[in-house]
Design an enzyme around this catalytic site. Structure first.
Site, PDB file in Angstrom:
ATOM      1  N   GLY A 133      10.559 -11.572  15.497  1.00 14.41           N
ATOM      2  CA  GLY A 133      11.077 -11.509  14.132  1.00 14.41           C
ATOM      3  C   GLY A 133      11.541 -10.095  13.813  1.00 14.41           C
TER       4      GLY A 133
ATOM      5  N   LYS B  99      14.883  -6.260   5.194  1.00 18.52           N
ATOM      6  CA  LYS B  99      15.218  -5.218   6.182  1.00 18.52           C
ATOM      7  C   LYS B  99      16.568  -5.468   6.860  1.00 18.52           C
ATOM      8  CE  LYS B  99      10.439  -3.928   7.201  1.00 18.52           C
ATOM      9  NZ  LYS B  99       9.393  -3.766   8.212  1.00 18.52           N
TER      10      LYS B  99
ATOM     11  N   ALA C   5       9.998  -7.505  12.609  1.00 22.70           N
ATOM     12  CA  ALA C   5       9.133  -6.400  13.038  1.00 22.70           C
ATOM     13  C   ALA C   5       9.307  -6.121  14.525  1.00 22.70           C
ATOM     14  CB  ALA C   5       7.682  -6.730  12.714  1.00 22.70           C
TER      15      ALA C   5
ATOM     16  N   ASN D 210       8.219 -15.519  22.639  1.00 26.74           N
ATOM     17  CA  ASN D 210       8.262 -15.963  21.244  1.00 26.74           C
ATOM     18  C   ASN D 210       8.317 -17.483  21.172  1.00 26.74           C
ATOM     19  OD1 ASN D 210       8.486 -15.424  18.408  1.00 26.74           O
ATOM     20  ND2 ASN D 210      10.603 -16.126  18.531  1.00 26.74           N
TER      21      ASN D 210
ATOM     22  N   LYS E  20       0.831  -1.206   0.000  1.00 26.13           N
ATOM     23  CA  LYS E  20       0.000   0.000   0.000  1.00 26.13           C
ATOM     24  C   LYS E  20       0.869   1.262   0.000  1.00 26.13           C
ATOM     25  CE  LYS E  20      -3.958  -1.925   2.584  1.00 26.13           C
ATOM     26  NZ  LYS E  20      -4.137  -2.982   1.654  1.00 26.13           N
ATOM     27  N   SER E  21       2.193   1.106   0.094  1.00 25.18           N
ATOM     28  CA  SER E  21       3.069   2.272   0.239  1.00 25.18           C
ATOM     29  C   SER E  21       2.947   3.284  -0.901  1.00 25.18           C
ATOM     30  CB  SER E  21       4.527   1.822   0.390  1.00 25.18           C
ATOM     31  OG  SER E  21       4.669   1.142   1.604  1.00 25.18           O
TER      32      SER E  21
ATOM     33  N   THR F 137      11.050  -3.488   2.513  1.00 23.98           N
ATOM     34  CA  THR F 137      10.138  -4.361   3.253  1.00 23.98           C
ATOM     35  C   THR F 137      10.588  -5.816   3.140  1.00 23.98           C
ATOM     36  OG1 THR F 137       7.816  -4.833   3.677  1.00 23.98           O
ATOM     37  CG2 THR F 137       8.414  -4.494   1.378  1.00 23.98           C
TER      38      THR F 137
ATOM     39  N   GLY G 260       6.298 -12.329  19.707  1.00 24.56           N
ATOM     40  CA  GLY G 260       7.059 -12.419  18.464  1.00 24.56           C
ATOM     41  C   GLY G 260       8.439 -11.812  18.604  1.00 24.56           C
TER      42      GLY G 260
ATOM     43  N   GLY H 259      -2.698  -3.027  12.486  1.00 24.40           N
ATOM     44  CA  GLY H 259      -1.488  -2.240  12.227  1.00 24.40           C
ATOM     45  C   GLY H 259      -1.578  -1.247  11.078  1.00 24.40           C
TER      46      GLY H 259
END
Ligand SMILES: NC(=O)c1ccc[n+]([C@@H]2O[C@H](COP(=O)([O-])OP(=O)(O)OC[C@H]3O[C@@H](n4cnc5c(N)ncnc54)[C@H](OP(=O)(O)O)[C@@H]3O)[C@@H](O)[C@H]2O)c1
Length: 283
Positions: A128, A65, A130, A149, A15-16, A61, A126, A242
């Protein structure tokens, strides 16, 4: 026209470009923002080509990253400590500057929602990319974080990365129950696992869910994510996905490139109503 891009694989559903088009329209900045689908083994060469062809900045993305972090010449503290980069720009001296705007974007959204204070006790599910990217901004704001996690070692790695800034707790899933037994309450539960992508919820005890807890899922889709549905079905009133974080992290990237902070409020409202047509926006 100034050239910007988002690099990822896959990238089709990003969507960026629409979000950045809205920022450009709102601020009167002329920019061309494109999607670049990068072959898995060709990330650094794609970035070099992009800058050689006049690119000025990019968002990075999944799954690049961590690789982006390695190719930067200069890093902001947010990127340095998180060891991941989601925004780059070329400086006047032709160096690659790397930043990570995910954490500051999430923090802004949590503030918009009135979910967070500097004293919030956060349970982060989590460990990861993010999760790694959001911890810095949350602990700098003052919050306490406990990470749980599926793979314990990944949570321990994050604790290690930030040990010089603030002590972060990490627990094995089975020890979370003891924590709760010892009356430790969490103000916010953030789901930074990718479980919702597969229609799953993370394996956590129901007893962490208290009616007054704020639950946030980094993932977003049409309707509530599986994690948020699960929270609501157990009495949680304050939930969010988010999408606000996505727009806020984009705004900080836009600021890094142009020095102007777009107004995100109306865009977040429209996105939550699923209105993506750029012609329907008035600022
Ligand atoms: N809103 C935004 O702006 C934004 C920004 C970035 C990411 N995200 C979202 O954040 C999520 C995580 O992304 P990421 O880049 O961190 O992915 P990642 O690096 O692949 O990490 C995935 C994490 O989820 C855990 N996990 C995966 N499946 C699970 C399951 N079924 N049960 C429990 N844990 C599970 C993994 O645990 P192990 O360590 O055990 O493998 C790991 O901690 C994705 O949904 C992504 O769309 C949103």
């Amino acid at each position: 026209m100034k050239l910007f891009a988002v690099f990822g694989n896959p990238i089709k559903h990003s969507k960026s470009p629409v979000i950045h088009k809205l920022f450009a329209k709102q601020t009167g900045i002329l920019q061309n923002y494109i999607k670049i689908n990068v072959p898995i083994n060709n990330f650094s060469q794609s970035i070099i080509n992009f800058f050689q062809n006049g690119g000025l900045g990019a968002n990075i993305t999944v799954p690049f990253k961590k690789e982006a972090y390695k190719i930067c010449d200069i890093l902001t503290n947010r990127a340095k400590y998180s060891r991941t980069v989601n925004t780059i720009k070329i400086t006047n001296s032709k160096k690659i500057l790397g930043d990570n705007t995910d954490g500051i974007g999430l923090l802004k959204d949590l503030k918009n929602l009135n979910f967070i204070t500097s004293k919030s006790n956060i349970l982060l599910l989590g460990a990861g990319g993010a999760a790694q990217g959001i911890v810095y901004s949350l602990i700098k704001f003052g919050c306490n974080i406990t990470i749980v996690n599926r793979t314990y070692q990944h949570a321990k790695n994050i604790v290690q990365y930030f040990k010089n800034i603030k002590k972060i707790n990490c627990l094995k899933i089975e020890h979370l129950l003891n924590h709760l037994f010892n009356q430790i309450n969490y103000d916010i539960i953030i789901n930074a696992t990718s479980s919702s992508m597969k229609g799953d919820i993370p394996n956590i005890p129901l007893s962490i869910i208290k009616p007054n807890v704020f639950c946030y899922d980094l993932f977003y889709e049409n309707g509530n994510t599986p994690f948020l549905k699960w929270c609501v079905s157990h009495g949680v009133k304050n939930i969010s996905d988010g999408i606000g974080m996505l727009i806020e992290q984009a705004a900080y990237a836009f600021y890094l490139w142009h020095g102007i902070m777009p107004d995100t409020k109306k865009i977040i409202i429209q996105y939550k109503k699923k209105i993506f047509d750029i012609n329907h926006f008035s600022f």
